[in-house]
Design an enzyme around this catalytic site. Structure first.
Site, PDB file in Angstrom:
ATOM      1  N   ASP A 149      -5.918  -6.757   5.271  1.00 23.46           N
ATOM      2  CA  ASP A 149      -7.082  -6.111   4.669  1.00 23.46           C
ATOM      3  C   ASP A 149      -8.077  -7.155   4.186  1.00 23.46           C
ATOM      4  O   ASP A 149      -9.281  -7.084   4.457  1.00 23.46           O
ATOM      5  CB  ASP A 149      -6.617  -5.223   3.511  1.00 23.46           C
ATOM      6  N   ASP A 172      -2.963 -18.360   2.516  1.00 23.23           N
ATOM      7  CA  ASP A 172      -4.007 -19.142   1.863  1.00 23.23           C
ATOM      8  C   ASP A 172      -4.622 -20.144   2.839  1.00 23.23           C
ATOM      9  O   ASP A 172      -5.846 -20.323   2.883  1.00 23.23           O
ATOM     10  CB  ASP A 172      -3.492 -19.830   0.593  1.00 23.23           C
ATOM     11  N   LYS A 186       3.336 -15.371   3.802  1.00 27.05           N
ATOM     12  CA  LYS A 186       3.475 -16.202   2.594  1.00 27.05           C
ATOM     13  C   LYS A 186       4.964 -16.457   2.389  1.00 27.05           C
ATOM     14  O   LYS A 186       5.552 -16.176   1.338  1.00 27.05           O
ATOM     15  CB  LYS A 186       2.839 -15.507   1.383  1.00 27.05           C
ATOM     16  N   TYR A 238       0.818  -1.206   0.000  1.00 27.01           N
ATOM     17  CA  TYR A 238       0.000   0.000   0.000  1.00 27.01           C
ATOM     18  C   TYR A 238       0.857   1.265   0.000  1.00 27.01           C
ATOM     19  O   TYR A 238       0.418   2.322  -0.452  1.00 27.01           O
ATOM     20  CB  TYR A 238      -0.931   0.016   1.212  1.00 27.01           C
ATOM     21  N   ASP A 257     -11.865  -8.572   6.140  1.00 26.10           N
ATOM     22  CA  ASP A 257     -13.157  -8.543   5.451  1.00 26.10           C
ATOM     23  C   ASP A 257     -13.788  -9.933   5.452  1.00 26.10           C
ATOM     24  O   ASP A 257     -15.008 -10.079   5.593  1.00 26.10           O
ATOM     25  CB  ASP A 257     -12.994  -8.048   4.010  1.00 26.10           C
TER      26      ASP A 257
END
Length: 352
Positions: free
Chosen positions: A243, A219, A187, A142, A247
């Protein structure tokens, strides 16, 4: 107690849910004899329309003068539908986080017994789920170097050791206060930045011998949050993964309209719902104000006003139990309540 609170309603449904949260804070101030002083400021698409900047310097000054920021949401369809726009409402949110030094986003995830049926997940998976996601908020893709032209684009996922150490410290300390279980999500099998996260987390583990620390690829974590939500206590992860993961957790609560959060760091702490601006519903009295109201509860608790925060939580729980709910979580055949009606019911409950 006297608190100065910067109010940033933002865009879309933001002003509507913010009004209800302020009403709840006023009810708490009256009942518990506090003084809350509000100063409103513009941000997001509204600020672009007024001054051409999604986070103007005047807004930043108001935030810096305040004891806390109560923020709603930014976003507008005009910008969502124009990927070439050089200025966007969300840039204001990123600028605010960076300038206030808000590097730690804390998002509690818990179930409401009366809303288990609203989740797409099975009741037996959900019942008793209660964990926190701590998301690094001012690094990663970001904020890394970016480039875009007609033929190529890239975002740089960059993290430094101090950035990683400070967010991991927050996560370990939260775990110590809870069930003493920390899950580091990365990851590391693919990304160099994730391997540095994992390396530093392992280096820090001995400093927190009372905390059981495990590691999970994003994942796998995305799957297990939905299939084994009770496994988790505290999750810590980088900006982009956090993020998306937070959600996803709306499937556990039954609605994004029920999830508050806090963002903590170097300067003024900020409290906000995790939902977006939902511009399609703006002005229609449809938006669920509970996440904004619960964000106000988190604000009070941050300053040690535990009884006051609990009073808000009890009022929210009572509204849900008595089916005083906005349409997306209302039971079939129950009366219709809008944003204003739910907010007023909670205000009246607190004043009793």
């Amino acid at each position: 107690m006297k608190l100065k609170i910067a109010i940033l309603p933002g865009d879309g449904i933001g002003p509507e849910v913010m009004i209800q949260a302020i009403g709840v804070l006023d009810a708490i101030a009256e009942k518990f004899h506090h003084e809350f002083e509000y100063e409103e400021a513009i941000c997001g698409a509204h600020a672009i329309d007024v001054v051409g900047d999604p986070y103007p310097e005047a807004t930043h000054d108001i935030c810096m003068r305040a004891d806390a920021v109560l923020f709603a949401a930014v976003g507008d369809l005009r910008y969502d539908n124009d990927p070439t726009s050089p200025i966007r409402p969300e840039q204001g949110l990123l600028a605010m986080r960076k300038k206030l030094g808000l590097f730690a986003n804390v998002r509690p995830v818990a179930t409401f017994e009366c809303l288990l049926h609203k989740s797409p997940l099975k009741d037996e998976l959900l019942r008793g789920a209660d964990f926190i996601v701590i998301r690094e908020l001012t690094g990663g893709m970001y904020f890394g170097e970016k480039h875009q032209d007609n033929d190529m684009a890239y975002d740089t996922d960059i993290y430094t050791r101090p950035e990683i150490e400070r967010i991991l410290k927050v996560a370990f300390e939260y775990a110590q206060k809870r069930k003493k279980h920390l899950t580091v999500v990365d990851k590391a099998n693919v990304l160099a930045s994730s391997r540095l996260w994992r390396q530093i987390a392992k280096e820090m583990e001995p400093q927190y011998p009372d905390v059981t620390t495990d590691y999970m690829f994003i994942d796998n974590a995305s799957m297990r949050v939905l299939t084994e939500p009770r496994y988790f206590d505290v999750i810590v992860t980088e900006n982009t993964f956090g993020d998306i993961l937070t959600d996803e957790t709306s499937c556990i609560t039954g609605s994004m309209g029920l999830q508050p959060s806090s963002s903590l760091g170097l300067h003024t702490p900020l409290f906000e719902p995790v939902h977006g601006s939902w511009p399609q519903a703006a002005g229609q009295n449809l938006a669920n104000p509970l996440a904004q109201i619960l964000s106000a509860a988190m604000l009070l608790e941050h300053f040690g006003l535990i009884e006051e925060g609990q009073a808000i939580r009890e009022a929210v729980d009572a509204s849900l139990e008595q089916n005083v709910r906005t349409p997306e979580i209302q039971v079939e055949g129950a009366p219709h309540y809008g944003t204003r009606e739910v907010g007023q019911w909670i205000i009246d409950y607190i004043k009793r």
